[in-house]
Scaffold this active site. Sequence first.
Site, PDB file in Angstrom:
ATOM      1  N   SER A 283       0.964  -1.182   0.124  1.00 34.69           N
ATOM      2  CA  SER A 283      -0.209  -0.519   0.405  1.00 34.69           C
ATOM      3  C   SER A 283       0.840   1.657   0.075  1.00 34.69           C
ATOM      4  CB  SER A 283      -0.826   0.833   1.215  1.00 34.69           C
ATOM      5  OG  SER A 283      -1.559   1.047   1.062  1.00 34.69           O
ATOM      6  N   ASP A 377      -7.833  -4.996  -6.075  1.00 35.30           N
ATOM      7  CA  ASP A 377      -7.976  -4.595  -5.251  1.00 35.30           C
ATOM      8  C   ASP A 377      -8.557  -3.172  -5.321  1.00 35.30           C
ATOM      9  OD1 ASP A 377      -7.374  -2.455  -3.965  1.00 35.30           O
ATOM     10  OD2 ASP A 377      -4.640  -2.419  -4.370  1.00 35.30           O
ATOM     11  N   HIS A 411      -6.781  -6.184  -1.564  1.00 35.20           N
ATOM     12  CA  HIS A 411      -5.627  -4.995  -1.377  1.00 35.20           C
ATOM     13  C   HIS A 411      -5.220  -6.230  -0.658  1.00 35.20           C
ATOM     14  CE1 HIS A 411      -3.291  -1.768  -1.343  1.00 35.20           C
ATOM     15  NE2 HIS A 411      -3.579  -1.287   0.231  1.00 35.20           N
TER      16      HIS A 411
END
Length: 472
Positions: A283, A377, A411
Amino acid sequence: MGQVTARSLRRASPQAWQQQPAWPSLTPAAAQRRRPPQPPGTGSARGLSAAAPSIHFSPAARSLFDEPLAIAVRGLGPRQQVTLRASLRDETGELFQACARYQAGDDGELDLARCPALPGGSFSGLEPMGLLWALQPQTPFWRLVKRDVQSPFLLQLEVLEGHREPPGRLLAQAQHERAFLRDGVRRVPVREGRVRATLFLPPGNGPFPGIIDLYGTGGGLPEYRACLLANHGFAVLALAFYSYEDLPKDMKELHLEYFEEAVNYMLQHTQVKGPGIGLLGISKGGDLCVSMASFLKGITATALINGSVANVGSVLRYKDITIPPLGFSVKRIKINESGIADIVDALNNPLEGPDRQSFIPLEKAECRFLFIVGQDDHNWKSEFFAVEGSKHLQAHGKEKPEIVCYPGAGHYIEPPFFPMCAASTHLLVGKPVMWGGEPKAHCEAQIDAWQQIQAFFHKHLTGKPPRTSSKL
């Protein structure tokens, strides 16, 4: 996506992950050989006779969290119907549970590696680790993380009679420890200059290939991925960069000089094998790794898990260089009927207009790249970032990166067997957001990605293939 080699852009097949870890065997003969009265890792309901059903784990009492765990129940009636319920509490006391319905064999035995779960529980089909990857919090929007890697998670397993809801009487119960620190791995708190981190060193004399591990906008100092990676022979520095001890309380502005201190700490450490180190980020940690690789010396390999190739969420400064954060529009955020935000379209395109200033000049990097991509995601468009990063590198005469895409993965691609978090509170958004993913596909992606990451770092930091999986 012709700019990426066939090897680089690989869609993991559902079967591929099952070839990675070797499932422990729990054959009846083996179970009998290791069947002293009530050893750790086995259990029956209290007060029942010696012939009562019992639970058997392999490894018996304790395993590493990223290792597969074999589960079997013995002493049931022929074709007896039972419900298995797994429970685990995190350090805050939050309860995670999963259940599955099974039918024993004609011999009264139930081996999760051979018996499919029946419809009606948290999952169905042949899923030996389903009771772990299907764990869900009792409180909505809660994500399972490990705060103290020096203590294990305690997995509680119950065998309950029948397939009713609620389930019937308790037939057997047992506990198993899911540990994070392999025996002999050293955990070293680091307070060196401005650096706030924890270094994990494998057993032995070293030196070991070195990696800096970064998480995202959650802040603090998550150690569990670094710790698990160190179990496999790497010297790993879990690095905090905000909201920890005397570091800044927010991430409005980040200075790359701080990360440069951490890189130099690793390069100068006697237990870290040179000449360069690896970076691993998920991330926001992913785009920080891209920035580090682009501006700092001593980086040999960079692996991104659903990362961006544009600077996101904060101003980034290094010497006289300033990279602004990528713009976004709240108008592009969608809110579903449950009040959960879908932010996948919120960010602007870093290839257009003034937002091009946010695109990180990764062509300056002198390292190899690996992009791990969850194709579902919903935090942002990870596959777009990976493909555009690849185009950019090749346009500047750089090596093609490896890109590994996983259909159905969201994600938060974590180490193996962490349950998928479908939605939780995003600190920058201030409300629950959906992370995407389908639980089974996401679990499979985590197992394969873990192997891909280790193989990538072994190849580029040591020039050797990865070792076999480590044991406690």
